[in-house]
Design an enzyme around this catalytic site. Sequence first.
Site, PDB file in Angstrom:
ATOM      1  N   ASP A  67      48.664  82.027  28.411  1.00 29.04           N
ATOM      2  CA  ASP A  67      49.162  80.722  27.982  1.00 29.04           C
ATOM      3  C   ASP A  67      50.693  80.759  27.802  1.00 29.04           C
ATOM      4  O   ASP A  67      51.294  81.837  27.845  1.00 29.04           O
ATOM      5  CB  ASP A  67      48.454  80.330  26.675  1.00 29.04           C
ATOM      6  CG  ASP A  67      48.272  78.823  26.556  1.00 29.04           C
ATOM      7  OD1 ASP A  67      49.025  78.074  27.188  1.00 29.04           O
ATOM      8  OD2 ASP A  67      47.359  78.399  25.811  1.00 29.04           O
TER       9      ASP A  67
ATOM     10  N   ASP B 122      45.722  69.659  28.937  1.00 28.22           N
ATOM     11  CA  ASP B 122      44.379  70.168  28.660  1.00 28.22           C
ATOM     12  C   ASP B 122      43.324  69.097  28.926  1.00 28.22           C
ATOM     13  O   ASP B 122      43.507  67.935  28.575  1.00 28.22           O
ATOM     14  CB  ASP B 122      44.255  70.568  27.186  1.00 28.22           C
ATOM     15  CG  ASP B 122      45.088  71.792  26.849  1.00 28.22           C
ATOM     16  OD1 ASP B 122      45.780  72.321  27.739  1.00 28.22           O
ATOM     17  OD2 ASP B 122      45.033  72.215  25.678  1.00 28.22           O
TER      18      ASP B 122
HETATM   19  C1  GLA Z   1      46.633  75.538  25.317  1.00 27.08           C
HETATM   20  C2  GLA Z   1      45.908  75.681  26.648  1.00 27.08           C
HETATM   21  C3  GLA Z   1      44.423  75.458  26.446  1.00 27.08           C
HETATM   22  C4  GLA Z   1      43.876  76.438  25.437  1.00 27.08           C
HETATM   23  C5  GLA Z   1      44.654  76.330  24.135  1.00 27.08           C
HETATM   24  C6  GLA Z   1      44.286  77.413  23.175  1.00 27.08           C
HETATM   25  O1  GLA Z   1      46.585  74.230  24.844  1.00 27.08           O
HETATM   26  O2  GLA Z   1      46.428  74.780  27.592  1.00 27.08           O
HETATM   27  O3  GLA Z   1      43.734  75.588  27.682  1.00 27.08           O
HETATM   28  O4  GLA Z   1      43.958  77.738  25.953  1.00 27.08           O
HETATM   29  O5  GLA Z   1      46.059  76.408  24.355  1.00 27.08           O
HETATM   30  O6  GLA Z   1      45.015  77.379  22.000  1.00 27.08           O
END
Ligand code: GLA
Length: 436
Positions: free
Chosen positions: A175, A236
Amino acid sequence: MVTAMMKPLSRVLWLGCVLVFCFQVLVPCGLPGACGLDNGLAMTPTMGWLHWERFMCNVNCQEEPDSCISEKLFLQIAEIMASDGWKDVGYEYICIDDCWMAPERDSKGRLQADPKRFPGGIRHLANYVHSKGLKLGIYADVGNKTCAGFPGSFGYYDIDAQTFADWGVDLLKFDGCYCDSIQHLAEGYKQMSLALNRTGRSIVYSCEWPLYMWPIFKPNYTEIREYCNHWRNFADIYDSWQSIRNTLDWTSSNQKIIVPVAGPGGWNDPDMLVIGNFGLSRDQQITQMALWAIMAAPLLMSNDLRHISPEAKALLQDKDVIAINQDRLGKQGYRLRKENNFEVWERPLLNLAWAVAIVNLQEIGGPRSYTISVTSLGRGLACNPDCLITELLPEKRKLGFYEWTSKDKKYKTVRQCNTVHCNQTWTALPATSTDY
Ligand code: GLA
């Protein structure tokens, strides 16, 4: 639901379709970057399961022992993936997302799993997952902390890569939270890629580099695919139709930039499949499955495989649609047309086949008709001179033989299902071929 005859001038189908056609003209692998990160992995889009969308950062195992982020969850999901047909159709990676870590590194600077929630540790989990013929994915962050605030990998790339390799991890989702500069972000993603390589273990590298880059400037996708096996571009995913629509809109709006770069070894990642959860109607779930196949997306389910409806399971295990997703030509599909709140998407496949999806985006009224000339599909070459068309979603059925002639165009009429977001998938092969 679908009227399918051999050679009518028009046919009534139900709306929101995914078609798969077949004919000549394919784009050869060999465009810039077609080989991707040179670790020999992800030659087709990764398939598996990832905990985030469904289970998020639930660390409350006392009150919610069945849905907290713990080894129990992953052991159970692994067991089901192996025994319930998931592995057989290609779902292979069981992936841990954020919130698996203890809040501090150990005395040697290594990441460690939360000892209460993962009493056996990650190596034990990996052993179990491997014993089931599956692979294990894990999560870390290029910055100073993970998005949920656990220890980040900045300053520890080699140690963390080696720790994951020692544990027997097979995929890393990396990430991009808590980076203090764009240089840190880019250099960090590259350094971790090299660090994983140096371990000598085969570890799929799943990045979010472009997602964090876009707000600052346009990512260099040629460079990204040299380092990553797949990469998130957009926000997301949520368990909602709006979220699926936003993702599709972003993808089609940027397709000139992102489609050419995808290919064996490196894929655009529109985020998890949320099929089998709470937010999507049946037709919307069909739409997600179909479009993720057209987009050559990693198929990482985020749902509760212990409690999933037979319909969602059958959709996620649909071998024909998975075959489109996993097509070895490795060309990502694109939106061909948008008109009157309909979208037509298509994707070239191996052996001169094409996948076509028709989506009805109108959120008012009932089923609607849509007419397609087969001459307009597949860059004007689909069904030229003829083809066999098979509908794959919402139901598999042969639609029969179609011919392309300039004088005598054959049309396909598509009508909406009884709910507004209904999708179909068709396959068309040259008339000389056997069935799809
Ligand atoms: C970010 C990523 C997600 C997930 C969260 C976890 O938002 O884009 O896919 O992994 O972090 O905290």
